[in-house]
Design an enzyme around this catalytic site. Sequence first.
Site, short mmCIF file in Angstrom:
data_model
loop_
_atom_site.label_atom_id
_atom_site.label_comp_id
_atom_site.label_asym_id
_atom_site.label_seq_id
_atom_site.Cartn_x
_atom_site.Cartn_y
_atom_site.Cartn_z
N ARG A 42 0.81 -1.21 0.00
CA ARG A 42 0.00 0.00 0.00
C ARG A 42 0.86 1.28 0.00
O ARG A 42 0.42 2.31 -0.52
CB ARG A 42 -0.93 -0.05 1.22
N ILE A 58 -7.15 8.36 -0.61
CA ILE A 58 -7.13 6.90 -0.77
C ILE A 58 -8.01 6.35 0.36
O ILE A 58 -7.90 6.79 1.51
CB ILE A 58 -5.69 6.35 -0.69
N SER A 59 -8.89 5.44 0.03
CA SER A 59 -9.80 4.90 1.04
C SER A 59 -9.02 4.11 2.09
O SER A 59 -8.00 3.52 1.80
CB SER A 59 -10.83 3.97 0.39
N GLN A 60 -9.57 4.08 3.31
CA GLN A 60 -8.90 3.32 4.36
C GLN A 60 -8.99 1.82 4.05
O GLN A 60 -9.93 1.37 3.39
CB GLN A 60 -9.50 3.66 5.72
N PRO A 61 -7.99 1.04 4.51
CA PRO A 61 -7.95 -0.37 4.15
C PRO A 61 -9.25 -1.13 4.45
O PRO A 61 -9.69 -1.94 3.63
CB PRO A 61 -6.79 -0.91 5.01
#
Length: 206
Positions: A24, A50-53
Site C-alpha cells: 500500500r 485513498i480509502s482506508q484499508p
Amino acid sequence: MVERLRSEGIRDEVVLSAMNSIPRHIFVDEALAIRAYDDSPLPIGSGQTISQPWVVARMTELARNGRDLDGVLEIGTGCGYQTAVLAQLAKTVYTVERIVALVNKARRHLQSLKIRNVRLAHGDGSADLGESLAVDAIIVAAGATHVPTTLLKYLKPGGRMVLPLVQNDDGERGVQRLTVIEAAPAGIREQVFDAVRFVPLLPGLA
Ligand code: SAH
C-alpha cells in the site's frame, strides 16, 4: 494490516490475501508512507483521498460475495490502490477516473507493480461510458446521492454494484452507507450495510 482487517470482521480470505499481496505504501506520497498501513484515509493530491484499508476490503468483499470475478468496473480510480487489489481477484478490471492528474498517477503505480489486467480511462463514471461492457461487479469509490442508473446496464445478470449511497430515509439524513444493488432476474434489489465517508461523485472531467 491483514490481521487487523480480520479482527475488524473481514471474512473473505481471498480478499485478505489480495490485500496482503499489494504494497500500500507505493500508492501514497513518500512523506505519508509511514502511515500507509494505518486504518485511515490519506490525501493523494487533487483534493482526493485513498480509502482506508477496511473500506477497500469491505467493498471488495461485498462485490465478490464469494464468487470468482471475470470483469469488474471501478468508478473513481484515485491512486489506483483498490484497482490493484481488484486486479488480483478479477480477470479484467475496467477503471474510470475524472481527474487526469490521478489517471496518470494511478497508471504509474500500476505499471510499477507490473499489473497488466487493468484498463484505465479518463472519463466521467456518472455518465454513459460509451462502451459495451458486461461485468460481474461495479465498485463506485465516491459518494453518490442516488444510484447511478446509467451504469446498471453494464452488470451481467446476477451482478452487483457496491457504492457509498446517501441514505435519507433511515432517520440519519446525509449519512453514506455501503449499499449493494443486485441486478436479479426479478428486478433490482437493494441492501444497505456499513456507514462510511467518501469524497463525492462529481460530474464532468477535470
Ligand atoms: N479507491 C480509490 C479512492 C478514490 S477517492 C483509491 O484507492 O485511491 C474517489 C475518486 O473518485 C477520486 O479520485 C475522484 O476524483 C473520483 N471521482 C469522483 N467522481 C467521479 C466520476 N464521476 N467519474 C470518475 N471518477 C470520479
